[in-house]
Design an enzyme around this catalytic site. Structure first.
Site, mmCIF file in Angstrom:
data_model
loop_
_atom_site.group_PDB
_atom_site.id
_atom_site.type_symbol
_atom_site.label_atom_id
_atom_site.label_comp_id
_atom_site.label_asym_id
_atom_site.label_seq_id
_atom_site.Cartn_x
_atom_site.Cartn_y
_atom_site.Cartn_z
ATOM 1 N N HIS A 248 -56.997 107.238 8.633
ATOM 2 C CA HIS A 248 -55.893 106.241 9.353
ATOM 3 C C HIS A 248 -54.504 106.641 8.142
ATOM 4 O O HIS A 248 -53.672 106.333 8.109
ATOM 5 C CB HIS A 248 -55.668 105.359 10.165
ATOM 6 C CG HIS A 248 -56.575 105.364 11.575
ATOM 7 N ND1 HIS A 248 -55.492 104.802 11.983
ATOM 8 C CD2 HIS A 248 -56.769 106.286 12.014
ATOM 9 C CE1 HIS A 248 -57.101 104.425 13.274
ATOM 10 N NE2 HIS A 248 -57.211 105.724 12.911
ATOM 11 N N LEU B 15 -60.947 114.861 12.685
ATOM 12 C CA LEU B 15 -59.418 114.718 13.213
ATOM 13 C C LEU B 15 -59.620 113.312 13.424
ATOM 14 O O LEU B 15 -60.065 113.489 14.658
ATOM 15 C CB LEU B 15 -58.635 115.807 14.128
ATOM 16 C CG LEU B 15 -57.910 117.143 12.859
ATOM 17 C CD1 LEU B 15 -57.529 117.721 14.494
ATOM 18 C CD2 LEU B 15 -56.986 116.389 11.561
ATOM 19 N N ASP B 16 -58.647 112.573 13.463
ATOM 20 C CA ASP B 16 -57.904 111.488 14.754
ATOM 21 C C ASP B 16 -57.855 112.218 16.113
ATOM 22 O O ASP B 16 -57.689 113.083 15.910
ATOM 23 C CB ASP B 16 -56.879 110.028 14.680
ATOM 24 C CG ASP B 16 -56.890 109.664 12.632
ATOM 25 O OD1 ASP B 16 -58.382 109.469 12.935
ATOM 26 O OD2 ASP B 16 -55.927 109.119 12.481
ATOM 27 N N ARG B 17 -59.026 111.004 16.944
ATOM 28 C CA ARG B 17 -58.454 111.376 18.321
ATOM 29 C C ARG B 17 -56.801 112.179 18.515
ATOM 30 O O ARG B 17 -56.503 112.649 19.731
ATOM 31 C CB ARG B 17 -59.169 110.627 18.880
ATOM 32 C CG ARG B 17 -59.022 110.973 20.788
ATOM 33 C CD ARG B 17 -59.797 109.813 21.443
ATOM 34 N NE ARG B 17 -59.248 108.589 21.795
ATOM 35 C CZ ARG B 17 -58.549 108.477 22.219
ATOM 36 N NH1 ARG B 17 -58.040 109.118 23.575
ATOM 37 N NH2 ARG B 17 -58.021 106.751 22.466
ATOM 38 N N THR C 126 -54.515 112.587 16.662
ATOM 39 C CA THR C 126 -53.290 113.866 16.105
ATOM 40 C C THR C 126 -54.268 114.939 16.727
ATOM 41 O O THR C 126 -55.484 115.200 16.507
ATOM 42 C CB THR C 126 -54.430 113.495 14.392
ATOM 43 O OG1 THR C 126 -54.068 112.463 14.249
ATOM 44 C CG2 THR C 126 -53.709 114.500 13.393
#
Length: 472
Positions: free
Chosen positions: A278, A181-183, A185
């Site tokens: 993203h 997961l993105d940082r 998110t």
């Protein structure tokens, strides 16, 4: 059977330097007790902070360095610090070549030379919100990841990552990442406990048998009907972690469905059918409904329409510069997970894995997971300060007097009171007072709600900000 004779050491010519053969590095090494013990956490103002600690950046000599002096390599490739810093670091015993202290920066590098650079490391703070464990059995660990936490070490983050917190606080070691997961998110994040389980789920990923469901809060009134976006996405910068819609990009598909609208913002369910960096954030921006508090895709830098319809009217360089300027003016560069000096480099340093969202492999060898001793930078003002500090006799005198401290020995991150660490005489970060982000700055309204495979389904609670009656 007789053992094979040991290979004879070649006789060295007069004045020639011996280079030991490279060590075999085991692949897929996970982080263990020694890594976790490097430092400790403390909590302050709703933030999880890491006490600064000494850390070894280790790297084998790159092909392009062979035949060049250390001085030349530091001067051209590792410009995060001025040469004065490396001279002082060598004097303090912090630079080692094949485990021997570097006495002279004019030493010429050879193939297989092994360089170790001990630095005083400061990590950005993350939210103090705990990692909730949703499921743990013999095969998997499933957690609800808070926003602002990277999954695994990358860039400036090491201890402030999901992998390290689970290892240090829940004794969950040797985890295999299955997805990321993105940082910024939050939400459902799954780890396998064994290589076999990891492989089995990876196959499902490849065969597109996994379904992910996200929820977010976006600007404006999102259409009531289902919206499908299939715009291709291109990475603009790996370092800052910025992407945009572009015909030259990779194929993408996201399905959106509005859940509620409160007169100003909408809660939207997102089903990504591909897994690009993203993807959800870029598609929502393109549709004219960026995530309310997205620190990249809902910024003025994208122009009056904030990138709606892919209309940006800036070159990629101008866009990145504008994004950085906007964060600089708000003193919020830390939210991008980068330092001022990370951004001043002209070339993107691929060795550093410095993307804000850590796209680097989690199974990287922990010894070399940040293989470069420092980042490239061109900040004349900072370099002047550093050169002044490091060349002034008083500073180097204290360093010489305090041999034990200067050499970083016995510095396993042990410190006194919360956050009142001893200052390192060589560390630039120790001299800078950085403004802490507020915990609110570290939340982005994008959450991974559900993760579903052939024989499993994991789900988290709906975040507070996604409730229909939620007030900003």
């Amino acid at each position: 059977e007789e053992a094979a004779p040991a290979p004879k050491k070649r006789r060295l010519a007069a004045g020639e330097r011996y280079v030991p053969p490279p060590r075999k590095l085991s692949t897929g090494v996970s982080f263990g007790a020694a890594h976790f013990a490097e430092t400790s956490y403390y909590f302050e103002g709703g933030l999880r902070k890491v006490r600064p600690y000494y850390f070894d950046f280790r790297t084998y000599c790159k092909g392009r360095w062979v035949g060049r002096s250390l001085r030349h390599v530091f001067g051209t490739e590792f410009r995060a610090q001025p040469l004065a810093y490396y001279r002082a670091a060598a004097r303090a015993g912090r630079l080692r070549l094949n485990e021997e202290p570097v006495r002279d920066l004019d030493v010429v590098l050879k193939n297989n030379d092994f360089l170790r650079n001990t630095v005083h490391r400061h990590e950005p703070p993350v939210t103090a919100q705990p990692i909730q464990i949703l499921v743990e059995d013999s095969e998997v660990v499933v957690v609800d990841k808070p926003s602002s936490l990277p999954v695994h070490p990358c860039g400036r983050f090491r201890h402030n990552t999901v992998i390290f917190i689970l290892g240090k606080e829940h004794d969950l070691k040797e985890l295999h990442t299955i997805h990321r997961l993105d940082r910024m998110t939050s939400g459902v994040l799954m780890f396998a406990k064994t290589a076999e389980v990891s492989k089995r789920i990876d196959e499902q990923v490849r065969e597109r048998q996994l379904e992910k469901e996200y929820v977010c809060r976006v600007v404006g009134e999102f259409p009531e009907h289902e919206v499908v976006c299939e715009e291709p996405i291109l990475v603009v910068s790996y370092k800052v972690g910025v992407c945009r819609v572009d015909p030259k990009g990779k194929f993408c598909k996201t399905i959106f469905q509005r859940l509620s609208y409160n007169g100003r913002t909408s809660v939207v369910k997102c089903l990504p059918r591909t897994g690009r960096t993203h993807q959800i954030r870029v598609h929502l921006q393109y549709l004219g409904h960026p995530i309310v508090n997205d620190p990249i895709y809902n910024m003025e830098a994208w122009g009056p329409d904030r990138g709606k319809g892919g209309k940006i009217d800036k070159t990629d360089e101008e866009l990145l510069k504008a994004l950085v300027e906007e964060h600089r003016s708000k003193q919020s560069l830390d939210i991008l997970g980068i330092l001022e000096e990370d951004l001043n480099s002209s070339a993107e340093n691929k060795d550093c894995g410095n993307s804000g969202d850590c796209t680097k492999s989690a199974e990287a060898d922990p010894i070399n997971e940040n293989s470069c001793p420092a980042n490239d930078t061109k900040d004349p003002e900072r370099n002047d300060i550093a050169a002044y500090l490091l060349n002034s006799d008083t500073n180097l005198e204290t360093l010489e007097k305090n041999k034990e401290f200067g050499s970083c020995e016995n510095q396993g991150g042990q410190t006194g009171e919360e956050g009142s660490e001893e200052k390192d005489p060589l560390c630039m970060e120790c001299r800078i007072r950085r403004r802490d982000p507020s915990p609110k700055d570290l939340v982005m309204y994008l959450h991974a709600l559900r993760y579903k495979g052939a024989e499993f389904e994991y789900c988290s609670k709906m975040p507070e900000w996604a409730m229909e009656d939620w007030e900003e």
